[in-house]
Write an enzyme that holds these catalytic residues in place. Structure first.
Site, PDB file in Angstrom:
ATOM      1  N   VAL A  14      -2.274 -14.291  -8.292  1.00  0.00           N
ATOM      2  CA  VAL A  14      -2.871 -12.952  -8.184  1.00  0.00           C
ATOM      3  C   VAL A  14      -4.185 -12.903  -8.969  1.00  0.00           C
ATOM      4  CG1 VAL A  14      -2.606 -10.512  -8.750  1.00  0.00           C
ATOM      5  CG2 VAL A  14      -0.658 -11.790  -7.835  1.00  0.00           C
ATOM      6  N   ARG A 159      -0.048 -11.804   0.015  1.00  0.00           N
ATOM      7  CA  ARG A 159       1.058 -12.730   0.291  1.00  0.00           C
ATOM      8  C   ARG A 159       0.653 -14.109  -0.171  1.00  0.00           C
ATOM      9  NH1 ARG A 159       0.828 -11.960   6.480  1.00  0.00           N
ATOM     10  NH2 ARG A 159      -1.310 -11.783   5.761  1.00  0.00           N
ATOM     11  N   ASN A 213       7.409  -3.479  -0.913  1.00  0.00           N
ATOM     12  CA  ASN A 213       8.168  -4.734  -0.903  1.00  0.00           C
ATOM     13  C   ASN A 213       9.635  -4.505  -0.535  1.00  0.00           C
ATOM     14  OD1 ASN A 213       6.078  -6.432  -1.363  1.00  0.00           O
ATOM     15  ND2 ASN A 213       6.625  -6.995  -3.443  1.00  0.00           N
ATOM     16  N   PHE A 254       6.916  -9.260  10.551  1.00  0.00           N
ATOM     17  CA  PHE A 254       8.051  -9.281   9.628  1.00  0.00           C
ATOM     18  C   PHE A 254       9.375  -9.032  10.333  1.00  0.00           C
ATOM     19  CE2 PHE A 254       8.676  -9.355   4.988  1.00  0.00           C
ATOM     20  CZ  PHE A 254       7.538 -10.076   4.661  1.00  0.00           C
ATOM     21  N   GLY A 262      13.046 -14.616   0.116  1.00  0.00           N
ATOM     22  CA  GLY A 262      13.001 -15.122  -1.258  1.00  0.00           C
ATOM     23  C   GLY A 262      11.596 -15.048  -1.794  1.00  0.00           C
ATOM     24  N   CYS A 265       8.509 -12.462  -5.354  1.00  0.00           N
ATOM     25  CA  CYS A 265       8.290 -11.005  -5.340  1.00  0.00           C
ATOM     26  C   CYS A 265       9.457 -10.193  -4.795  1.00  0.00           C
ATOM     27  CB  CYS A 265       7.044 -10.696  -4.525  1.00  0.00           C
ATOM     28  SG  CYS A 265       5.610 -11.603  -5.104  1.00  0.00           S
ATOM     29  N   LYS A 268      12.736 -10.163  -6.924  1.00  0.00           N
ATOM     30  CA  LYS A 268      12.475  -9.512  -8.221  1.00  0.00           C
ATOM     31  C   LYS A 268      12.272  -8.006  -8.030  1.00  0.00           C
ATOM     32  CE  LYS A 268       8.149 -10.244  -9.863  1.00  0.00           C
ATOM     33  NZ  LYS A 268       7.453  -8.970  -9.899  1.00  0.00           N
ATOM     34  N   LYS A 330       8.792 -20.243   1.761  1.00  0.00           N
ATOM     35  CA  LYS A 330       8.215 -19.997   3.085  1.00  0.00           C
ATOM     36  C   LYS A 330       7.165 -21.080   3.306  1.00  0.00           C
ATOM     37  CE  LYS A 330       4.506 -16.858   1.715  1.00  0.00           C
ATOM     38  NZ  LYS A 330       3.827 -15.593   1.936  1.00  0.00           N
TER      39      LYS A 330
HETATM   40  C1  UGA Z   1       5.325 -10.383  -0.602  1.00  0.00           C
HETATM   41  C2  UGA Z   1       4.664  -9.254   0.219  1.00  0.00           C
HETATM   42  O1  UGA Z   1       4.653  -9.605   1.605  1.00  0.00           O
HETATM   43  C3  UGA Z   1       3.221  -9.031  -0.233  1.00  0.00           C
HETATM   44  O2  UGA Z   1       2.657  -7.931   0.462  1.00  0.00           O
HETATM   45  C4  UGA Z   1       3.239  -8.729  -1.748  1.00  0.00           C
HETATM   46  O3  UGA Z   1       1.936  -8.511  -2.256  1.00  0.00           O
HETATM   47  C5  UGA Z   1       3.868  -9.900  -2.482  1.00  0.00           C
HETATM   48  O4  UGA Z   1       5.221 -10.072  -1.992  1.00  0.00           O
HETATM   49  C6  UGA Z   1       3.887  -9.570  -3.951  1.00  0.00           C
HETATM   50  O5  UGA Z   1       4.580  -8.622  -4.334  1.00  0.00           O
HETATM   51  O6  UGA Z   1       3.116 -10.175  -4.701  1.00  0.00           O
HETATM   52  P1  UGA Z   1       5.260 -13.070  -0.556  1.00  0.00           P
HETATM   53  O7  UGA Z   1       6.274 -13.023  -1.662  1.00  0.00           O
HETATM   54  O8  UGA Z   1       4.093 -13.973  -0.675  1.00  0.00           O
HETATM   55  O9  UGA Z   1       4.624 -11.592  -0.316  1.00  0.00           O
HETATM   56  O10 UGA Z   1       6.060 -13.468   0.723  1.00  0.00           O
HETATM   57  P2  UGA Z   1       6.293 -12.872   2.179  1.00  0.00           P
HETATM   58  O11 UGA Z   1       5.327 -13.448   3.124  1.00  0.00           O
HETATM   59  O12 UGA Z   1       6.416 -11.408   2.135  1.00  0.00           O
HETATM   60  O13 UGA Z   1       7.729 -13.507   2.484  1.00  0.00           O
HETATM   61  C7  UGA Z   1       8.882 -13.113   1.723  1.00  0.00           C
HETATM   62  C8  UGA Z   1      10.127 -13.776   2.251  1.00  0.00           C
HETATM   63  O14 UGA Z   1      10.489 -13.224   3.513  1.00  0.00           O
HETATM   64  C9  UGA Z   1      10.001 -15.282   2.469  1.00  0.00           C
HETATM   65  O15 UGA Z   1      11.187 -15.894   2.030  1.00  0.00           O
HETATM   66  C10 UGA Z   1       9.821 -15.399   3.973  1.00  0.00           C
HETATM   67  O16 UGA Z   1      10.235 -16.625   4.494  1.00  0.00           O
HETATM   68  C11 UGA Z   1      10.698 -14.264   4.457  1.00  0.00           C
HETATM   69  N1  UGA Z   1      10.334 -13.770   5.804  1.00  0.00           N
HETATM   70  C12 UGA Z   1       9.122 -13.178   6.016  1.00  0.00           C
HETATM   71  C13 UGA Z   1      11.245 -13.897   6.854  1.00  0.00           C
HETATM   72  O17 UGA Z   1      12.373 -14.423   6.676  1.00  0.00           O
HETATM   73  N2  UGA Z   1      10.896 -13.402   8.082  1.00  0.00           N
HETATM   74  C14 UGA Z   1       9.703 -12.796   8.316  1.00  0.00           C
HETATM   75  O18 UGA Z   1       9.460 -12.350   9.475  1.00  0.00           O
HETATM   76  C15 UGA Z   1       8.788 -12.686   7.261  1.00  0.00           C
END
Ligand code: UGA
Length: 457
Positions: A14, A159, A213, A254, A262, A265, A268, A330
């Site tokens: 960040v 993200r 989130n 999403f 996982g 973010c 938590k 991811k």
């Molecule tokens: C997340 C939020 O998307 C961001 O907007 C936010 O700023 C960030 O947390 C944060 O609080 O700093 P991030 O943790 O990078 O971002 O990951 P995501 O892309 O949101 O993915 C989260 C989880 O959901 C991963 O395990 C991913 O594999 C899973 N996921 C995501 C799915 O299983 N399916 C989907 O369609 C999308």
């Protein structure tokens, strides 16, 4: 052009993204971090995290003279701009890990406030970018005890894996402060991005981050539950999400089922919001169910693997060799924090399975063989992560395996030589927890592919 002197404290994904991107918007930025070796590396343009475009942007902004790195928060806020005066705006981009009972641990924020409180020039705006419990801006102001310094909440929505893109193309900017003038100064930093800007009070801005989130987590738990229902009624989750996603109120993003959400973010923040709700004497059942559904998803994947390998719901996985494809939480990152893949690996190991893992982000850097992703350690027979031995090629993961389990949606898995993989496996089974692979391709390669919520062709 309008520019500000900005200090950024903390150079995690960040902080570093914020610093480099604000510099690219024309501001004069100094980033401070307590890790001296990391600061040295950043000065040389070496960025440790996998974040597309970040290392190029850092190098570019350092060369342009708009971005520099110093050791410590104090140096960033006061000594960072030797010829021009102190920082006008100080961003706190510090870790707020999950502490005891899911409460956010604010010690890093508190320590920096303590270290810098007497150094801040009158009129400085302190901006909290970390995800913090509602009320932290007020608490920070109390700790600062400086009537001439405003505290603003400006949550980030980046993200991992697309942080630079997200910073420069935001859906919205949120700035919360009980003093409108300070909020407007922070909002003005982003003016060139032309994004919708929500100016609000500090508590609403802080809650907004959790609300976003937790909503995303809820969306995913809903999709994962729906995928399970699809299996039971003979429907297809891909078609269902496609169909509902055209409704603009729902949206296509999403909606991919997976092994559970996982990362650093979502887990938590869902726990932290539950704590916020508990403290406010509010029984947030929907959020609790969102978390429980996610925990259950891991066991559901283990049950799927068990049924796929043994043909029975109660079959034993003892000494069954499994190849895990993807271990990061991811694709597009080397981050292993709260990775569902590792949680599932732990359950499979408990069930007696013999695991081996491959992940393209963990194979090591050919240019720098000593560099390993955080979480990867040297085990008795080579590199491993949480007890899962790592191999450097997917074919090695397939060797002798009774099933391959795809846990991270790395696009490169789509184009593997699946016939060659099938050729070295003990049993030609692939459990695809991301619905990443084309079932017809697997079939042609002689493999049985099992996805989530997919119609059995
Ligand atoms: C997340 C939020 O998307 C961001 O907007 C936010 O700023 C960030 O947390 C944060 O609080 O700093 P991030 O943790 O990078 O971002 O990951 P995501 O892309 O949101 O993915 C989260 C989880 O959901 C991963 O395990 C991913 O594999 C899973 N996921 C995501 C799915 O299983 N399916 C989907 O369609 C999308």
């Amino acid at each position: 052009m309008f520019t500000r002197r900005v200090a950024v404290v903390g150079t995690g994904y960040v902080g570093l993204t914020t610093g480099a991107c604000l510099a690219s918007l024309g501001h004069q930025v100094v980033c401070g971090d307590i890790d001296t070796a990391k600061v040295e590396r950043l000065r040389r343009g070496v960025v440790d995290i996998v974040e597309p475009g970040l290392s190029e942007l850092v190098t570019e902004q350092v060369s342009a003279g708009r971005l520099s790195f110093v050791v410590g928060a104090a140096a960033a806020v006061s000594a960072g701009f030797p010829d021009e005066g102190d920082a006008e705006i100080v961003f706190l981009c510090l870790p707020t890990p999950m502490g005891v009972g899911g409460v956010a641990d604010l010690r890093a924020v508190e320590a920096v406030v303590e270290e810098t409180r007497e150094l801040l020039a009158a009129g400085t705006v302190v901006v909290n970018k970390s995800t913090v419990p509602v009320g932290t801006a007020g608490r920070t102001a109390e700790l600062l005890d400086r009537a001439d310094v405003a505290v603003v909440s400006n949550p980030e929505f980046l993200r991992e894996g697309s942080a630079v893109h997200d910073f420069l193309n935001p859906d919205r900017i949120v700035v919360g402060c009980d003093t409108a003038e300070a909020a407007e100064r922070v909002a003005a930093l982003y003016a060139r991005l032309g994004a919708p800007t929500v100016l609000t009070d500090a508590a609403s801005a802080e809650l907004m981050k959790y609300a976003a989130n937790c909503f995303l987590a809820m969306k995913l738990s809903y999709v994962n539950a729906m995928a399970e229902l699809c299996e039971r009624v003979g429907a297809d989750i891909g078609d269902v999400t496609d169909g509902i996603g055209y409704d603009r109120r729902i949206g296509q993003a999403f909606l991919s089922p997976g092994p559970g959400w996982g990362g650093s973010c979502l887990p938590k923040d869902t726990h932290a919001l539950l704590q916020v709700a508990d403290a406010a004497d509010f029984e947030f059942r929907l959020l609790r169910a969102t978390i429980d559904t996610n925990t259950r998803q891991r066991q559901r994947i283990v049950d799927k693997v068990r049924a796929a390998v043994t043909g029975r719901r109660t079959g034993s996985l003892a000494r069954v060799r499994l190849g895990l494809l993807g271990l990061t939480f991811k694709a597009g990152t080397d981050d292993l924090r709260d990775s569902p893949a590792l949680a599932i690996a732990a359950l499979l190991r408990q069930a007696g399975a013999d695991l081996v893992g491959y992940d393209p982000a963990l194979v090591g850097d050919p240019g720098d063989p000593d560099k390993v992703a955080p979480g990867v350690v040297e085990g008795p027979v080579g590199r491993e992560v949480e007890g899962v031995p790592l191999v450097s090629d997917p074919i090695e993961a397939a060797q002798g395996a009774e099933a391959l389990v795809v846990l991270t949606e790395w696009p490169v898995f789509r184009t593997l030589d699946w016939a060659a993989m099938a050729g070295v496996m003990k049993q030609p089974v692939v459990v695809d927890t991301r619905n990443l692979l084309d079932p017809a391709t697997l079939r042609r390669a002689g493999l049985t592919g099992i996805g989530l919520g997919r119609r059995v062709a």
